[in-house]
Design a protein around this motif. Structure first.
Motif, PDB file in Angstrom:
ATOM      1  N   SER A   6      -1.178   2.083 -15.810  1.00  0.00           N
ATOM      2  CA  SER A   6      -1.687   1.405 -14.616  1.00  0.00           C
ATOM      3  C   SER A   6      -3.098   2.397 -14.297  1.00  0.00           C
ATOM      4  N   SER A   7      -2.849   3.799 -14.756  1.00  0.00           N
ATOM      5  CA  SER A   7      -3.920   4.576 -14.213  1.00  0.00           C
ATOM      6  C   SER A   7      -5.111   4.395 -15.645  1.00  0.00           C
ATOM      7  N   PHE A   8      -4.657   3.937 -16.654  1.00  0.00           N
ATOM      8  CA  PHE A   8      -5.829   3.513 -17.640  1.00  0.00           C
ATOM      9  C   PHE A   8      -6.664   2.533 -16.992  1.00  0.00           C
ATOM     10  N   GLY A   9      -6.211   1.524 -16.453  1.00  0.00           N
ATOM     11  CA  GLY A   9      -6.717   0.384 -15.737  1.00  0.00           C
ATOM     12  C   GLY A   9      -7.876   1.098 -14.784  1.00  0.00           C
ATOM     13  N   ALA A  10      -7.384   1.835 -14.080  1.00  0.00           N
ATOM     14  CA  ALA A  10      -8.175   2.570 -12.971  1.00  0.00           C
ATOM     15  C   ALA A  10      -9.289   3.428 -13.648  1.00  0.00           C
ATOM     16  N   SER A 287       0.895   1.716  -2.067  1.00  0.00           N
ATOM     17  CA  SER A 287       0.575   1.611  -3.510  1.00  0.00           C
ATOM     18  C   SER A 287       0.063   3.092  -3.893  1.00  0.00           C
ATOM     19  N   GLN A 288       0.839   3.543  -4.745  1.00  0.00           N
ATOM     20  CA  GLN A 288       0.353   4.535  -5.557  1.00  0.00           C
ATOM     21  C   GLN A 288      -1.085   4.619  -6.460  1.00  0.00           C
ATOM     22  N   ASN A 289      -1.070   3.419  -6.825  1.00  0.00           N
ATOM     23  CA  ASN A 289      -2.252   2.924  -7.409  1.00  0.00           C
ATOM     24  C   ASN A 289      -3.618   3.265  -6.625  1.00  0.00           C
ATOM     25  N   SER A 290      -3.305   2.581  -5.680  1.00  0.00           N
ATOM     26  CA  SER A 290      -4.572   2.646  -4.739  1.00  0.00           C
ATOM     27  C   SER A 290      -4.982   4.007  -4.277  1.00  0.00           C
ATOM     28  N   PHE A 291      -3.894   4.665  -3.940  1.00  0.00           N
ATOM     29  CA  PHE A 291      -4.134   6.104  -3.565  1.00  0.00           C
ATOM     30  C   PHE A 291      -4.795   6.884  -4.814  1.00  0.00           C
ATOM     31  N   HIS A 292      -4.295   6.706  -6.009  1.00  0.00           N
ATOM     32  CA  HIS A 292      -4.645   7.399  -7.011  1.00  0.00           C
ATOM     33  C   HIS A 292      -6.259   6.944  -7.541  1.00  0.00           C
TER      34      HIS A 292
END
Ligand code: HEM
Ligand SMILES: *[C@@H]1O[C@H](CO)[C@@H](O)[C@H](O)[C@H]1NC(C)=O
Ligand SMILES: *[C@@H]1O[C@H](CO)[C@@H](O)[C@H](O)[C@H]1NC(C)=O
Length: 323
Positions: A6-10, A287-292
């Motif tokens: 998921s953080s790869f997408g980010a 959403s941890q992803n949106s925080f990250h």
């Protein structure tokens, strides 16, 4: 670097964001600044930092905070790293730094390792920017491309440090203005505050909150009090984790804590206290992803604050003193 998918997408999205915005925000810093002059820079920094974090997990938090305290005071120019001497007053004894900021010995070790592979090339300000990013990554947070090319200040300002760093007694409006003073938005402020998902605070920084405030969950206040005795001056240096759930993991539990009135600092709980930032805290808690993602974007913006470039400043040989 180890990253979740998921953080790869980010990272991909961030790379596009950077390509698009680099020339707009700051034409002078670039992610490949040392690619020819110091090709082993990233691995050298990361290797030294990894062993420091393996010895003491907290040091990652301490280094992330050093970068914040560098950038907010006249820009990311390594000024916080300069020692006080008989004829030079640095920033280490400013109100928010004294008896509190740490990690200078680790920065020294990284600098020596970098000087061994490429002497006289890489600034202390850039080393701090890379080490802050790597600390976040090592503790499970997002990754991003660090913009480089900052030079080191030959000056420091204790007065500016006193005035530019937000104290933990700040209310929401004050927090918003400390960040807007350096060009950061309210959303950046809320995202960057998520750094308090790691690290520790001294009793003196939160005593008034755990004894006197009402927007605090009672069992959390009770635990805090057991580590922080009430009498003025007593236990002031006792340490409590800013995120009691997962103190060494760069996750979104800081925001989940705030929803439960378990912010340790007065300033932390201000972000979720019936005001304009409640909705941002809620969305990061969901959403941890949106925080990250937003944290990484805001770190890049913070790293862009007033860098010294071109012939300004210098490349320090020793991060603690001017050449
Ligand atoms: C929003 C305003 C902020 C305030 C009022 C604030 C205040 C504080 C205070 C009082 C402490 C504890 C210091 C002590 O007791 O010795 C602390 C620790 C810390 N802060 Fe902040 N901070 C803020 C924003 C940030 C930002 C933007 C970052 C980084 C992006 C950050 C990273 C940290 C870290 C990682 C620690 C733990 C350091 C350690 O364990 O050595 N803070 N902060
Ligand atoms: C900065 O704050 C510290 C601690 O409160 C104080 O001792 C110092 O005199 C201040 N420095 C300046 C230049 O205002
Ligand atoms: C709590 O508030 C009272 C009244 O304002 C004050 O006297 C006391 O020092 C405060 N306690 C702490 C720990 O800040």
């Amino acid at each position: 670097m180890a990253t979740s998918s998921s953080s790869f997408g980010a990272i991909l999205t961030l790379a596009l964001f950077l390509l698009f915005s680099e020339s707009v925000i700051n034409a002078q810093l670039s992610t490949n600044y040392y690619s020819e002059s110091c090709p082993d820079l990233f691995s050298t920094v990361k290797c030294t930092l990894e062993s420091a974090i393996a010895k003491e997990t907290r040091i990652g938090a301490s280094i992330l905070r050093l970068f914040f305290h560098d950038c907010f005071v006249n820009g990311c120019d390594g000024s916080i790293l300069l020692d006080d001497t008989s004829n030079f007053i640095g920033e280490k004894n400013a109100a928010s730094n004294r008896n509190s900021v740490r990690g200078f010995d680790v920065i020294d070790n990284i600098k020596s390792a970098v000087e061994n592979v490429c002497p006289g090339v890489v600034s202390c300000a850039d080393i701090l920017a890379i080490a802050a990013r790597d600390s976040v990554v090592i503790l499970g947070g997002p990754d991003w491309y660090v913009k480089l090319g900052r030079r080191d200040a030959r000056t420091a300002s204790q007065a500016a440090a006193n005035n530019s760093l937000p104290p933990p007694t700040s209310n929401l409006n004050q927090l918003i203005s400390f960040f807007s003073n350096v060009g950061l938005s309210t959303k950046d402020m809320v995202a960057l505050s998520g750094a308090h998902t790691i690290g520790q605070a001294r009793c003196t920084s939160f005593k008034a909150r755990i004894y006197n405030e009402t927007n605090i969950e009672s069992s959390f206040a009770k635990t805090g009090r057991s580590n922080c005795p009430r009498p003025t001056g007593s236990g002031d240096n006792n340490l409590v984790s800013l995120d009691i759930q997962t103190p060494t993991c760069f996750d979104n539990s800081y925001y989940k804590n705030l929803l439960q009135k378990r912010g340790l600092l007065h300033s932390d709980q201000q972000l979720f206290n019936g005001g304009s930032t409640d909705s941002i805290v809620r969305s990061y808690s969901n959403s941890q992803n949106s925080f990250h993602f937003d944290f990484a974007v805001a770190m890049i913006k913070m790293g862009d604050i007033k860098p010294l470039t071109g012939s300004k400043g210098e490349i320090r040989k020793n991060c603690r003193k001017r050449n």
